[in-house]
Design a protein around this motif. Structure first.
Motif, PDB file in Angstrom:
ATOM      1  N   LEU A  77     -39.118  70.996 -34.906  1.00 40.18           N
ATOM      2  CA  LEU A  77     -38.515  71.804 -35.965  1.00 40.18           C
ATOM      3  C   LEU A  77     -37.005  71.896 -35.784  1.00 40.18           C
ATOM      4  CD1 LEU A  77     -38.991  73.591 -38.443  1.00 40.18           C
ATOM      5  CD2 LEU A  77     -39.297  75.537 -36.884  1.00 40.18           C
ATOM      6  N   ALA A  78     -36.574  72.098 -34.560  1.00 38.07           N
ATOM      7  CA  ALA A  78     -35.143  72.197 -34.286  1.00 38.07           C
ATOM      8  C   ALA A  78     -34.426  70.900 -34.650  1.00 38.07           C
ATOM      9  CB  ALA A  78     -34.910  72.542 -32.813  1.00 38.07           C
ATOM     10  N   GLU A  79     -35.037  69.756 -34.296  1.00 40.31           N
ATOM     11  CA  GLU A  79     -34.412  68.462 -34.592  1.00 40.31           C
ATOM     12  C   GLU A  79     -34.326  68.224 -36.086  1.00 40.31           C
ATOM     13  OE1 GLU A  79     -34.975  63.706 -33.553  1.00 40.31           O
ATOM     14  OE2 GLU A  79     -36.150  65.234 -32.493  1.00 40.31           O
ATOM     15  N   ARG A  80     -35.386  68.530 -36.825  1.00 38.80           N
ATOM     16  CA  ARG A  80     -35.375  68.328 -38.276  1.00 38.80           C
ATOM     17  C   ARG A  80     -34.341  69.214 -38.958  1.00 38.80           C
ATOM     18  NH1 ARG A  80     -39.832  65.989 -40.795  1.00 38.80           N
ATOM     19  NH2 ARG A  80     -38.564  66.254 -42.691  1.00 38.80           N
ATOM     20  N   ALA A  81     -34.147  70.434 -38.453  1.00 39.19           N
ATOM     21  CA  ALA A  81     -33.209  71.373 -39.077  1.00 39.19           C
ATOM     22  C   ALA A  81     -31.779  71.189 -38.579  1.00 39.19           C
ATOM     23  CB  ALA A  81     -33.654  72.809 -38.811  1.00 39.19           C
ATOM     24  N   GLY A  82     -31.597  70.410 -37.521  1.00 39.65           N
ATOM     25  CA  GLY A  82     -30.256  70.190 -36.990  1.00 39.65           C
ATOM     26  C   GLY A  82     -29.724  71.370 -36.206  1.00 39.65           C
ATOM     27  N   VAL A  83     -30.612  72.114 -35.543  1.00 39.91           N
ATOM     28  CA  VAL A  83     -30.199  73.249 -34.720  1.00 39.91           C
ATOM     29  C   VAL A  83     -30.779  73.060 -33.325  1.00 39.91           C
ATOM     30  CG1 VAL A  83     -30.104  74.810 -36.700  1.00 39.91           C
ATOM     31  CG2 VAL A  83     -32.219  74.654 -35.366  1.00 39.91           C
ATOM     32  N   THR A  84     -30.438  73.955 -32.428  1.00 39.01           N
ATOM     33  CA  THR A  84     -30.948  73.872 -31.071  1.00 39.01           C
ATOM     34  C   THR A  84     -32.285  74.601 -30.959  1.00 39.01           C
ATOM     35  OG1 THR A  84     -29.846  75.903 -30.354  1.00 39.01           O
ATOM     36  CG2 THR A  84     -28.578  73.860 -30.198  1.00 39.01           C
ATOM     37  N   VAL A  85     -33.020  74.256 -29.936  1.00 40.61           N
ATOM     38  CA  VAL A  85     -34.275  74.953 -29.654  1.00 40.61           C
ATOM     39  C   VAL A  85     -34.002  76.431 -29.399  1.00 40.61           C
ATOM     40  CG1 VAL A  85     -36.167  75.161 -27.981  1.00 40.61           C
ATOM     41  CG2 VAL A  85     -35.454  72.892 -28.800  1.00 40.61           C
ATOM     42  N   LYS A  86     -32.901  76.717 -28.747  1.00 42.42           N
ATOM     43  CA  LYS A  86     -32.534  78.108 -28.463  1.00 42.42           C
ATOM     44  C   LYS A  86     -32.362  78.898 -29.762  1.00 42.42           C
ATOM     45  CE  LYS A  86     -29.076  80.869 -25.986  1.00 42.42           C
ATOM     46  NZ  LYS A  86     -27.835  80.819 -25.172  1.00 42.42           N
ATOM     47  N   THR A  87     -31.777  78.267 -30.784  1.00 35.26           N
ATOM     48  CA  THR A  87     -31.589  78.936 -32.073  1.00 35.26           C
ATOM     49  C   THR A  87     -32.931  79.236 -32.733  1.00 35.26           C
ATOM     50  OG1 THR A  87     -29.437  77.886 -32.440  1.00 35.26           O
ATOM     51  CG2 THR A  87     -30.592  78.689 -34.385  1.00 35.26           C
ATOM     52  N   VAL A  88     -33.845  78.254 -32.717  1.00 38.35           N
ATOM     53  CA  VAL A  88     -35.169  78.476 -33.312  1.00 38.35           C
ATOM     54  C   VAL A  88     -35.874  79.614 -32.590  1.00 38.35           C
ATOM     55  CG1 VAL A  88     -37.417  77.458 -33.817  1.00 38.35           C
ATOM     56  CG2 VAL A  88     -35.338  76.073 -34.049  1.00 38.35           C
ATOM     57  N   ARG A  89     -35.775  79.616 -31.279  1.00 35.24           N
ATOM     58  CA  ARG A  89     -36.431  80.666 -30.495  1.00 35.24           C
ATOM     59  C   ARG A  89     -35.831  82.045 -30.839  1.00 35.24           C
ATOM     60  NH1 ARG A  89     -35.789  78.480 -25.883  1.00 35.24           N
ATOM     61  NH2 ARG A  89     -37.810  77.436 -25.833  1.00 35.24           N
ATOM     62  N   PHE A  90     -34.503  82.110 -31.006  1.00 36.28           N
ATOM     63  CA  PHE A  90     -33.847  83.371 -31.346  1.00 36.28           C
ATOM     64  C   PHE A  90     -34.345  83.902 -32.690  1.00 36.28           C
ATOM     65  CE2 PHE A  90     -30.407  85.507 -33.688  1.00 36.28           C
ATOM     66  CZ  PHE A  90     -30.152  86.583 -32.849  1.00 36.28           C
ATOM     67  N   TYR A  91     -34.408  83.007 -33.688  1.00 34.29           N
ATOM     68  CA  TYR A  91     -34.881  83.436 -35.009  1.00 34.29           C
ATOM     69  C   TYR A  91     -36.349  83.851 -34.954  1.00 34.29           C
ATOM     70  CZ  TYR A  91     -30.589  81.412 -36.980  1.00 34.29           C
ATOM     71  OH  TYR A  91     -29.287  81.136 -37.291  1.00 34.29           O
ATOM     72  N   SER A  92     -37.132  83.156 -34.170  1.00 37.15           N
ATOM     73  CA  SER A  92     -38.543  83.519 -34.043  1.00 37.15           C
ATOM     74  C   SER A  92     -38.694  84.885 -33.389  1.00 37.15           C
ATOM     75  CB  SER A  92     -39.289  82.464 -33.224  1.00 37.15           C
ATOM     76  OG  SER A  92     -39.338  81.224 -33.891  1.00 37.15           O
ATOM     77  N   ASP A  93     -37.967  85.104 -32.305  1.00 39.87           N
ATOM     78  CA  ASP A  93     -38.073  86.365 -31.575  1.00 39.87           C
ATOM     79  C   ASP A  93     -37.622  87.546 -32.429  1.00 39.87           C
ATOM     80  OD1 ASP A  93     -39.002  84.973 -29.412  1.00 39.87           O
ATOM     81  OD2 ASP A  93     -37.079  84.965 -28.333  1.00 39.87           O
ATOM     82  N   ASN A  94     -36.737  87.281 -33.409  1.00 41.52           N
ATOM     83  CA  ASN A  94     -36.251  88.355 -34.274  1.00 41.52           C
ATOM     84  C   ASN A  94     -37.030  88.469 -35.579  1.00 41.52           C
ATOM     85  OD1 ASN A  94     -33.512  89.734 -33.296  1.00 41.52           O
ATOM     86  ND2 ASN A  94     -33.521  87.622 -32.575  1.00 41.52           N
ATOM     87  N   GLY A  95     -38.146  87.749 -35.670  1.00 40.35           N
ATOM     88  CA  GLY A  95     -39.017  87.887 -36.820  1.00 40.35           C
ATOM     89  C   GLY A  95     -38.566  87.160 -38.062  1.00 40.35           C
ATOM     90  N   LEU A  96     -37.534  86.311 -37.951  1.00 40.61           N
ATOM     91  CA  LEU A  96     -37.040  85.586 -39.119  1.00 40.61           C
ATOM     92  C   LEU A  96     -37.834  84.307 -39.378  1.00 40.61           C
ATOM     93  CD1 LEU A  96     -33.188  85.883 -38.500  1.00 40.61           C
ATOM     94  CD2 LEU A  96     -34.594  87.266 -40.025  1.00 40.61           C
ATOM     95  N   LEU A  97     -38.524  83.826 -38.374  1.00 43.38           N
ATOM     96  CA  LEU A  97     -39.224  82.545 -38.490  1.00 43.38           C
ATOM     97  C   LEU A  97     -40.619  82.698 -37.873  1.00 43.38           C
ATOM     98  CD1 LEU A  97     -38.603  79.651 -39.501  1.00 43.38           C
ATOM     99  CD2 LEU A  97     -38.038  79.068 -37.128  1.00 43.38           C
ATOM    100  N   PRO A  98     -41.592  83.147 -38.648  1.00 40.63           N
ATOM    101  CA  PRO A  98     -42.934  83.387 -38.096  1.00 40.63           C
ATOM    102  C   PRO A  98     -43.575  82.093 -37.588  1.00 40.63           C
ATOM    103  CG  PRO A  98     -42.659  84.439 -40.246  1.00 40.63           C
ATOM    104  CD  PRO A  98     -41.494  83.519 -40.061  1.00 40.63           C
ATOM    105  N   GLU A  99     -44.296  82.226 -36.518  1.00 37.19           N
ATOM    106  CA  GLU A  99     -45.043  81.092 -35.977  1.00 37.19           C
ATOM    107  C   GLU A  99     -46.388  80.988 -36.695  1.00 37.19           C
ATOM    108  OE1 GLU A  99     -45.534  82.011 -31.892  1.00 37.19           O
ATOM    109  OE2 GLU A  99     -43.418  82.524 -31.613  1.00 37.19           O
ATOM    110  N   ALA A 100     -46.850  79.749 -36.868  1.00 43.53           N
ATOM    111  CA  ALA A 100     -48.185  79.556 -37.439  1.00 43.53           C
ATOM    112  C   ALA A 100     -49.256  79.845 -36.386  1.00 43.53           C
ATOM    113  CB  ALA A 100     -48.339  78.137 -37.971  1.00 43.53           C
TER     114      ALA A 100
END
Length: 329
Positions: free
Chosen positions: A14-37
């Motif tokens: 997901l991080a590679e497709r969006a052009g962001v870092t894994v750390k960024t995806v994890r931050f958004y997930s931990d803050n409830g902005l990006l729910p996990e399936a």
């Protein structure tokens, strides 16, 4: 890279497709902005196909400067299709950015002021501009005038008066305007001695009994006189002076007679002056090299000079129009 066989993304995918870092995806997930399936058997995060579009939206909103809590609200609205959270959030960011830009312009002009002055002046200028916030706060000027106004002024009349006498700092100040505002700030915040009595006679108990009437009338007279000042007209009797005298006559419950004008001129000539305030106000609101804007102080001087000229013409006696008082002056 495509989703795995189950149609879900791993966090790295997901991080590679969006052009962001894994750390960024994890931050958004931990803050409830990006729910996990779901989570894999090994405890790794898995995201559905819709996560890519949501992640790109979150990234765009954050790039605009929206804080996480505002992004939450926008995403919630996207799901419900109701409200105008995004418009409100963008408008709020624009207001905040405008304030930041005003502060930067003020600081830039202050730096240029220090850079361009002579070495011997720098300490004094640093002291002056260092006392003023960026962008500058006009509350001390308002407090100065609230203490100067007569007691028991109605709130509406006070607000109208403050709007007229408290200058707004320019959006794109020149160094000279920064210096003028800093000096104005120092003027209104300096300690006052017990011997100082800035209020004119009209403010005291034996003076005008209807201050709101007085200041409403003076505002009208000052506006009329300001137009004449801009035209370069010399002080002379006319509707501007009549409006000025009528403001005092109405507040005192008197008739506008020659005798009243003579008494009024004498009172105004004896009143204290605040010349320095209006000189600095003119410098604040007028760019270097521009035509000075009329102020209530300069309008009052013009009107008193017109009254003095009329009294000289009718009685042969005046009140030294070059050193008149003002309300407020």
């Amino acid at each position: 890279m495509f989703p795995s066989h189950d149609g879900l993304y791993g966090i790295g995918e997901l991080a590679e497709r969006a052009g962001v870092t894994v750390k960024t995806v994890r931050f958004y997930s931990d803050n409830g902005l990006l729910p996990e399936a779901c989570r894999s058997a090994g405890g790794h995060r898995r995201y559905g196909p819709e996560a890519l579009g949501r992640l790109r939206l979150v990234r765009s909103l954050r790039a605009l400067g929206l804080p996480v809590r505002e992004v939450h609200r926008v995403l919630d609205e996207e799901e419900t299709g109701a409200g105008s959270v995004l418009e409100d959030a963008v408008a709020g960011q624009l207001r905040e950015l405008g304030s930041q830009l005003r502060a930067l312009r003020w600081r830039e002009a202050g730096l240029r002021l220090v850079q361009e002055c002579r070495p011997g002046e720098r300490a004094d200028r640093l002291r002056l501009i260092g006392a003023v916030s960026a962008p500058p706060d006009t509350a001390p000027l308002a407090r100065f005038w609230r203490g100067w106004l007569p007691p028991r002024m109605p709130a509406g009349a006070t607000a109208a008066f403050l709007e007229a006498v408290v200058p707004q700092p320019p959006e794109e100040p020149e160094p000279a305007q920064v210096l003028a505002f800093a000096r104005l700030y120092a003027f209104v915040t300096r300690p006052c001695t017990g011997a100082e009595r800035p209020q004119p006679a009209a403010h005291r108990s034996e003076g005008a009994g209807r201050p709101a009437v007085l200041y409403a009338g003076l505002a009208e007279a000052y506006e009329l006189a300001g137009a004449q000042i801009l035209r370069g007209r010399e002080p002379s009797p006319g509707p501007e002076l009549d409006s000025f005298v009528d403001a005092y006559a109405s507040a005192y419950g008197s008739r506008d007679t020659l005798a009243f004008r003579r008494v009024l001129a004498g009172q105004l000539a004896a009143d204290p002056r605040i010349d320095r305030y209006w000189e600095l106000v003119s410098e604040v609101v007028t760019p270097p090299g521009g035509t000075p804007e009329p102020t209530p102080g300069s309008a009052h001087d013009w009107l008193f000079a017109a009254l003095d000229a009329q009294l000289v013409a009718r009685t042969g006696r005046g009140h030294r129009a070059g050193r008149v008082s003002a309300s407020p002056r």
